[in-house]
Design a protein around this motif. Structure first.
Motif, PDB file in Angstrom:
ATOM      1  N   LEU A 127      48.754 105.035 -74.220  1.00 30.85           N
ATOM      2  CA  LEU A 127      47.623 104.297 -74.664  1.00 30.85           C
ATOM      3  C   LEU A 127      46.914 104.880 -75.895  1.00 30.85           C
ATOM      4  O   LEU A 127      46.735 104.323 -77.014  1.00 30.85           O
ATOM      5  N   PHE A 137      44.944  96.311 -73.584  1.00 25.87           N
ATOM      6  CA  PHE A 137      43.889  97.224 -72.880  1.00 25.87           C
ATOM      7  C   PHE A 137      42.605  97.064 -73.460  1.00 25.87           C
ATOM      8  O   PHE A 137      42.040  98.147 -73.638  1.00 25.87           O
ATOM      9  N   VAL A 175      48.040  97.478 -77.968  1.00 19.57           N
ATOM     10  CA  VAL A 175      46.927  98.288 -77.033  1.00 19.57           C
ATOM     11  C   VAL A 175      45.694  97.500 -77.177  1.00 19.57           C
ATOM     12  O   VAL A 175      44.813  97.162 -76.274  1.00 19.57           O
ATOM     13  N   THR A 201      53.324  99.298 -71.142  1.00 25.38           N
ATOM     14  CA  THR A 201      52.951  99.915 -72.468  1.00 25.38           C
ATOM     15  C   THR A 201      53.852  99.348 -73.625  1.00 25.38           C
ATOM     16  O   THR A 201      53.409  99.033 -74.718  1.00 25.38           O
TER      17      THR A 201
END
Length: 97
Positions: free
Chosen positions: A16, A78, A74, A36
């Motif tokens: 990440l 996230f 990302v 990911t």
């Protein structure tokens, strides 16, 4: 290019962080890494040495585009604030039932 050959990860924070730094990801085929990397977009998931070698060669040719895709992925998947908002909404909605 960020290369991870780890055989076990919980949530792969190292990946990440690399994505946030706009790095294409080449990583081992383990369950936690599958969230990911979008194959061929921001990196590659590999199971063999040959796959790692081929992925590195392919990534060198498009590392800028793949790095930008890593950054976007990302930020989209996230994002702490966005995910916290979703979690709060989930709990509020569950109280209504």
């Amino acid at each position: 290019i960020f290369l991870s050959t780890s055989l076990w990860e919980g949530l792969p924070f190292n990946i990440l962080e690399a994505m946030a730094l706009k790095k294409p990801i080449i990583t081992n085929n383990i369950e936690s890494n599958l969230i990911t990397v979008k194959e061929g977009v921001n990196g590659y998931i590999c199971s063999t040495i040959d796959q790692f070698n081929n992925s590195i060669k392919k990534t060198i040719l498009s590392k800028e585009e793949m790095g930008e895709a890593s950054y976007k992925r990302v930020k989209d998947l996230f994002n702490q604030e966005k995910n916290l908002d979703k979690l709060i909404k989930y709990y509020i909605d569950s109280l209504k039932d």
